[in-house]
Design a protein around this motif. Structure first.
Motif, PDB file in Angstrom:
ATOM      1  N   ASP A   3      -1.459  54.209  -7.969  1.00  0.00           N
ATOM      2  CA  ASP A   3      -0.655  54.749  -9.074  1.00  0.00           C
ATOM      3  C   ASP A   3      -1.485  55.082 -10.290  1.00  0.00           C
ATOM      4  O   ASP A   3      -1.167  55.969 -11.059  1.00  0.00           O
ATOM      5  CB  ASP A   3       0.400  53.722  -9.521  1.00  0.00           C
ATOM      6  CG  ASP A   3       1.331  53.405  -8.391  1.00  0.00           C
ATOM      7  OD1 ASP A   3       1.429  54.243  -7.486  1.00  0.00           O
ATOM      8  OD2 ASP A   3       1.937  52.324  -8.423  1.00  0.00           O
ATOM      9  N   THR A   4      -2.535  54.282 -10.485  1.00  0.00           N
ATOM     10  CA  THR A   4      -3.302  54.514 -11.712  1.00  0.00           C
ATOM     11  C   THR A   4      -4.615  55.211 -11.399  1.00  0.00           C
ATOM     12  O   THR A   4      -5.289  54.904 -10.418  1.00  0.00           O
ATOM     13  CB  THR A   4      -3.620  53.179 -12.418  1.00  0.00           C
ATOM     14  OG1 THR A   4      -4.053  52.279 -11.422  1.00  0.00           O
ATOM     15  CG2 THR A   4      -2.460  52.655 -13.208  1.00  0.00           C
ATOM     16  N   LEU A   5      -4.939  56.093 -12.305  1.00  0.00           N
ATOM     17  CA  LEU A   5      -6.146  56.890 -12.098  1.00  0.00           C
ATOM     18  C   LEU A   5      -7.353  56.141 -12.659  1.00  0.00           C
ATOM     19  O   LEU A   5      -7.317  55.629 -13.770  1.00  0.00           O
ATOM     20  CB  LEU A   5      -5.984  58.216 -12.848  1.00  0.00           C
ATOM     21  CG  LEU A   5      -7.171  59.159 -12.771  1.00  0.00           C
ATOM     22  CD1 LEU A   5      -7.270  59.744 -11.370  1.00  0.00           C
ATOM     23  CD2 LEU A   5      -7.024  60.291 -13.787  1.00  0.00           C
ATOM     24  N   GLN A   6      -8.407  56.097 -11.873  1.00  0.00           N
ATOM     25  CA  GLN A   6      -9.643  55.517 -12.392  1.00  0.00           C
ATOM     26  C   GLN A   6     -10.605  56.654 -12.676  1.00  0.00           C
ATOM     27  O   GLN A   6     -10.775  57.535 -11.837  1.00  0.00           O
ATOM     28  CB  GLN A   6     -10.235  54.566 -11.366  1.00  0.00           C
ATOM     29  CG  GLN A   6      -9.245  53.488 -11.063  1.00  0.00           C
ATOM     30  CD  GLN A   6      -9.859  52.301 -10.367  1.00  0.00           C
ATOM     31  OE1 GLN A   6     -11.071  52.165 -10.327  1.00  0.00           O
ATOM     32  NE2 GLN A   6      -9.024  51.464  -9.828  1.00  0.00           N
ATOM     33  N   THR A   7     -11.204  56.609 -13.833  1.00  0.00           N
ATOM     34  CA  THR A   7     -12.100  57.715 -14.202  1.00  0.00           C
ATOM     35  C   THR A   7     -13.533  57.229 -14.313  1.00  0.00           C
ATOM     36  O   THR A   7     -13.807  56.035 -14.273  1.00  0.00           O
ATOM     37  CB  THR A   7     -11.664  58.365 -15.523  1.00  0.00           C
ATOM     38  OG1 THR A   7     -11.556  57.354 -16.504  1.00  0.00           O
ATOM     39  CG2 THR A   7     -10.365  59.109 -15.363  1.00  0.00           C
ATOM     40  N   ASN A   8     -14.420  58.190 -14.490  1.00  0.00           N
ATOM     41  CA  ASN A   8     -15.859  57.943 -14.490  1.00  0.00           C
ATOM     42  C   ASN A   8     -16.283  57.298 -13.164  1.00  0.00           C
ATOM     43  O   ASN A   8     -16.936  56.251 -13.129  1.00  0.00           O
ATOM     44  CB  ASN A   8     -16.298  57.107 -15.704  1.00  0.00           C
ATOM     45  CG  ASN A   8     -15.954  57.831 -17.007  1.00  0.00           C
ATOM     46  OD1 ASN A   8     -15.451  58.954 -16.979  1.00  0.00           O
ATOM     47  ND2 ASN A   8     -16.229  57.223 -18.128  1.00  0.00           N
TER      48      ASN A   8
END
Ligand SMILES: C[S@@+](CC[C@H](N)C(=O)[O-])C[C@H]1O[C@@H](n2cnc3c(N)ncnc32)[C@H](O)[C@@H]1O
Length: 427
Positions: A3-8
């Motif tokens: 559900d949650t976006l992880q960035t980098n």
């Protein structure tokens, strides 16, 4: 799906698997892609996909195969874009016309924003045509008119400014002095950037050059990112290569996600972020799903292992394997382009064969077979990748070199994993 976006994060894997697994719906502000098939050296790359043999001349058939391969990926990109998001698809004359039709289908004809022409100078090729000196970047919005866009200004050269002043003063003569002075001041700030961009290709001395054959200039990506995203927003490149998009995003304080199938490309990206921006892997960004150990590589299905090895070397996997005499991939060196004076088909003929064996000890018979394949294809140099080589095999490699002038380079999987041998270091 999470559900949650992880960035980098750099994901090593096929974007068709990574996107549904890790990237939620409507979570990304800007996507740029520069997929294979935008240059001769990428011509045959549809990693591990359909097995049928395709004739080089059969352009139409090729384009359809290419689009079939791209379609589900384009749909995934459409899914992950926010309603205000933008999509840039980098291609060239090989496929841009087909790609545009496909993008019209997925994004909607009305969501087309620009066809950007990236114009550059490079070594001329072919005397029977105008020189091909541009790429095409197709720019679409997720929803017509809702996309974020920050207009960029292009500064004028002194010469243009002078000409403008001249033109304005003629207008001035007719229309009155106040208006003219104002227009000239405005003009000196620059004009609204148009859709033809003159940006030099990365030359052999450029600081940003990593030796990755399809590396795009940082300045190109900086423009796209500045126009179509804000600080802290999320930029995704699903065919990330050596990570130009990631460097440009990080430099402009955007969050980013990079995906590439090739472990070598992912490693080059991570090193690039570390060396050029001082970002630390594991602290400032993550590198996920890399095949890390020889054991993982031993367990890979043979076809995937071959692809992994060929790609790790900077080559292009063969789609069709023809018994024991078939080679597994071809290496087109970046420098070959400079040698190239002929046409497209001629470029395709300049390559070194790559043979891959998912075994611990390559024996002399394996080398003999590779020699036969090299002779058949009239190649004097070739690369052989495996977990290890027997003494007999090494002796045969030396003999073939001295007696027959065949240059066979043995490369072990360990050497690739420890980056002693990657595309950038082969000469
Ligand atoms: C033309 S290069 C991109 C170059 C990049 N724009 C740069 O400046 O470095 C295309 C990249 O797509 C990657 N690629 C090809 N098929 C892929 C797939 N199915 N999933 C993820 N990456 C893929 C290749 O490994 C290659 O590195």
């Amino acid at each position: 799906m999470i559900d949650t976006l992880q960035t980098n994060v750099i994901y090593c894997g096929d974007n068709l698997e990574v996107l549904p697994k890790y990237i939620p719906d409507e979570s990304v502000d800007l996507v740029y892609i520069d997929p294979p098939f935008n240059s001769s050296r990428n011509y045959e790359v549809f990693w591990g996909e359909a097995q049928e043999r395709r004739a080089f001349e059969d352009r139409f058939g090729d384009a359809m195969t290419y689009l079939d391969w791209m379609r589900p990926r384009i749909r995934e990109i459409h899914r992950v874009l926010k309603p205000t998001g933008s999509f840039y698809y980098h291609c060239d004359w090989h496929a841009s016309h087909y790609v545009k039709v496909e993008l019209d289908r997925v994004f909607g004809f009305d969501s087309f924003v620009n066809e950007i022409v990236w114009h550059y100078k490079r070594w001329p090729a072919g005397r029977h045509q105008f020189q091909r000196m541009h790429d095409v970047i197709l720019f679409y919005s997720k929803n017509r008119g809702q996309h974020f866009f920050s207009p960029l200004l292009e500064s004028l050269t002194e010469g243009t400014l002078k000409r403008w002043r001249g033109m304005k003063s003629r207008v001035d003569y007719k229309d009155g002095i106040r208006q003219v002075t104002k227009m000239t001041q405005e003009a000196s700030k620059g004009t609204l950037m148009d859709d033809v961009w003159d940006i030099p290709v990365i030359n052999s001395q450029a600081k940003e050059r990593l030796g990755y054959p399809t590396q795009k200039p940082l300045a190109l990506l900086e423009r796209i990112i500045s126009a179509s995203s804000n600080e802290d927003e999320v930029v995704l490149d699903a065919f990330c290569g050596c990570g130009t998009t990631l460097e440009a995003s990080a430099k402009h304080k955007r969050r980013w996600i990079g995906i590439d199938f090739s472990p070598t490309a992912c490693r080059v990206m991570a090193d690039r972020l570390e060396k050029r921006l001082g970002l630390k892997e594991g602290v400032d960004f993550e590198l996920r799903d890399m095949p890390k150990t020889p054991e993982q590589l031993r367990r890979m299905p043979p076809f995937e292992f071959q692809n992994w090895a060929v790609v790790a070397l900077g080559g292009i996997p063969n789609k069709v394997k023809v018994g024991d005499y078939g080679i597994d991939g071809r290496l087109y060196l970046a420098d070959m382009e400079k040698e190239h004076r002929g046409d497209f088909m001629e470029t395709l003929d300049r390559w070194y064969p790559i043979q891959v064996k998912q075994i611990d000890r390559v024996g002399r018979p394996d080398i003999d077979k590779f020699e036969t394949a090299m002779r058949r294809d009239k190649r004097l140099k070739g690369y052989f990748i495996a977990f290890g080589f027997s003494q007999d095999a090494i002796r045969e490699i030396k003999r073939a070199n001295t007696a027959d002038g065949l240059d066979i380079v043995p490369i072990t999987v360990d050497e690739i994993l420890t980056h002693e041998r990657v595309a950038t270091s082969i000469s």
